[in-house]
Enzyme design. Sequence first.
Site, PDB file in Angstrom:
ATOM      1  N   GLU A 158      49.260   3.589  -7.528  1.00 39.72           N
ATOM      2  CA  GLU A 158      48.898   3.106  -8.865  1.00 39.72           C
ATOM      3  C   GLU A 158      49.339   4.080  -9.954  1.00 39.72           C
ATOM      4  OE1 GLU A 158      45.065   0.424  -7.419  1.00 39.72           O
ATOM      5  OE2 GLU A 158      44.709   2.178  -8.670  1.00 39.72           O
TER       6      GLU A 158
ATOM      7  N   ASN B  19      34.308  -6.403 -16.184  1.00 35.71           N
ATOM      8  CA  ASN B  19      33.575  -5.236 -15.678  1.00 35.71           C
ATOM      9  C   ASN B  19      34.132  -3.915 -16.173  1.00 35.71           C
ATOM     10  OD1 ASN B  19      35.820  -5.023 -14.080  1.00 35.71           O
ATOM     11  ND2 ASN B  19      34.763  -5.394 -12.140  1.00 35.71           N
TER      12      ASN B  19
ATOM     13  N   HIS C 217      38.833  -0.207 -14.205  1.00 38.78           N
ATOM     14  CA  HIS C 217      39.438  -0.154 -12.871  1.00 38.78           C
ATOM     15  C   HIS C 217      39.554   1.310 -12.462  1.00 38.78           C
ATOM     16  CE1 HIS C 217      42.295  -0.682  -9.558  1.00 38.78           C
ATOM     17  NE2 HIS C 217      42.885   0.387 -10.050  1.00 38.78           N
TER      18      HIS C 217
ATOM     19  N   LYS D 180      39.610  -1.324 -19.388  1.00 41.59           N
ATOM     20  CA  LYS D 180      40.155  -2.675 -19.494  1.00 41.59           C
ATOM     21  C   LYS D 180      40.026  -3.257 -20.917  1.00 41.59           C
ATOM     22  CE  LYS D 180      39.273  -3.867 -14.600  1.00 41.59           C
ATOM     23  NZ  LYS D 180      38.445  -4.748 -13.714  1.00 41.59           N
TER      24      LYS D 180
ATOM     25  N   TYR E 260      47.613  -5.821  -9.313  1.00 42.56           N
ATOM     26  CA  TYR E 260      46.602  -6.541  -8.530  1.00 42.56           C
ATOM     27  C   TYR E 260      47.213  -7.324  -7.370  1.00 42.56           C
ATOM     28  CZ  TYR E 260      42.707  -5.500 -11.711  1.00 42.56           C
ATOM     29  OH  TYR E 260      41.703  -4.870 -12.417  1.00 42.56           O
TER      30      TYR E 260
HETATM   31  P1  DAT Z   1      37.195  -3.176  -8.141  1.00 41.72           P
HETATM   32  O1  DAT Z   1      37.668  -3.386  -9.556  1.00 41.72           O
HETATM   33  O2  DAT Z   1      35.766  -2.723  -8.093  1.00 41.72           O
HETATM   34  O3  DAT Z   1      38.119  -2.303  -7.336  1.00 41.72           O
HETATM   35  P2  DAT Z   1      38.250  -5.430  -6.608  1.00 41.72           P
HETATM   36  O4  DAT Z   1      39.446  -4.573  -6.313  1.00 41.72           O
HETATM   37  O5  DAT Z   1      37.573  -6.062  -5.448  1.00 41.72           O
HETATM   38  O6  DAT Z   1      37.168  -4.619  -7.439  1.00 41.72           O
HETATM   39  O7  DAT Z   1      38.669  -6.597  -7.613  1.00 41.72           O
HETATM   40  C1  DAT Z   1      39.510  -6.315  -8.719  1.00 41.72           C
HETATM   41  C2  DAT Z   1      38.959  -7.013  -9.922  1.00 41.72           C
HETATM   42  O8  DAT Z   1      39.029  -8.424  -9.736  1.00 41.72           O
HETATM   43  C3  DAT Z   1      37.487  -6.727 -10.219  1.00 41.72           C
HETATM   44  O9  DAT Z   1      37.314  -5.552 -10.958  1.00 41.72           O
HETATM   45  C4  DAT Z   1      37.087  -7.949 -10.974  1.00 41.72           C
HETATM   46  C5  DAT Z   1      37.905  -9.048 -10.356  1.00 41.72           C
HETATM   47  N1  DAT Z   1      37.154  -9.745  -9.299  1.00 41.72           N
HETATM   48  C6  DAT Z   1      36.892  -9.301  -8.059  1.00 41.72           C
HETATM   49  N2  DAT Z   1      36.175 -10.189  -7.365  1.00 41.72           N
HETATM   50  C7  DAT Z   1      35.978 -11.228  -8.211  1.00 41.72           C
HETATM   51  C8  DAT Z   1      35.297 -12.476  -8.104  1.00 41.72           C
HETATM   52  N3  DAT Z   1      34.667 -12.832  -6.982  1.00 41.72           N
HETATM   53  N4  DAT Z   1      35.302 -13.293  -9.183  1.00 41.72           N
HETATM   54  C9  DAT Z   1      35.927 -12.945 -10.311  1.00 41.72           C
HETATM   55  N5  DAT Z   1      36.577 -11.785 -10.494  1.00 41.72           N
HETATM   56  C10 DAT Z   1      36.608 -10.949  -9.447  1.00 41.72           C
HETATM   57 MG    MG Z   2      39.970  -2.615  -6.499  1.00 34.32          MG
END
Ligand code: DAT
Ligand code: MG
Length: 153
Positions: A127, A113, A116, A10, A50
């Site tokens: 994807e 974080n 992805h 990212k 997303y």
């Molecule tokens: P991952 O990236 O581990 O697959 P995810 O699909 O649940 O996680 O969410 C996608 C991204 O969205 C994640 O990397 C960071 C952001 N995100 C998820 N939950 C969040 C939250 N509660 N607050 C802020 N950003 C969040």
């Molecule tokens: Mg995810």
Amino acid sequence: MTERTLVLVKPDAVQRLLVGRILGRFEERGLKIVGLKLVQVDRDLAERHYAVHRDRPFFPGLVAFITSGPLVAAALEGPGAIAMVRAMVGATRPPEAAPGTIRGDLAIETGQNLIHASDAPETAIAELALWFRPEELVAYGRDLDRWLVGPST
Ligand code: DAT
Ligand code: MG
């Protein structure tokens, strides 16, 4: 079973000069890079990537973040690659990510974080199709595979 999965290194990782270290972890593990490019993501691609999170409160911030600078998209291939890469990435929220994972070692906040990774076979297929044209995914052999994967049968 040999699988392919999508990784996005990212914009925060690009800005923090961590692209090489992050991709290096996958290379060292033995995963094969079969697609790789630097992308300045536009809003349309970000929202499609997303889409599952469209109704979440963090969605606008997530789209703003992922479009805030270039990212590196990679297609990785290997036995059980989808779950393996997810395990190497670590929990979504860095405070909960185990040490030894990318997020557990290098990230501190959920919004930034670093990476992805596709979370299941169906999402990996969708994807990869979203981020790479078919001709951008390259099948090739590696002499090293006899040491990594074992002798071909
Ligand atoms: P991952 O990236 O581990 O697959 P995810 O699909 O649940 O996680 O969410 C996608 C991204 O969205 C994640 O990397 C960071 C952001 N995100 C998820 N939950 C969040 C939250 N509660 N607050 C802020 N950003 C969040
Ligand atoms: Mg995810």
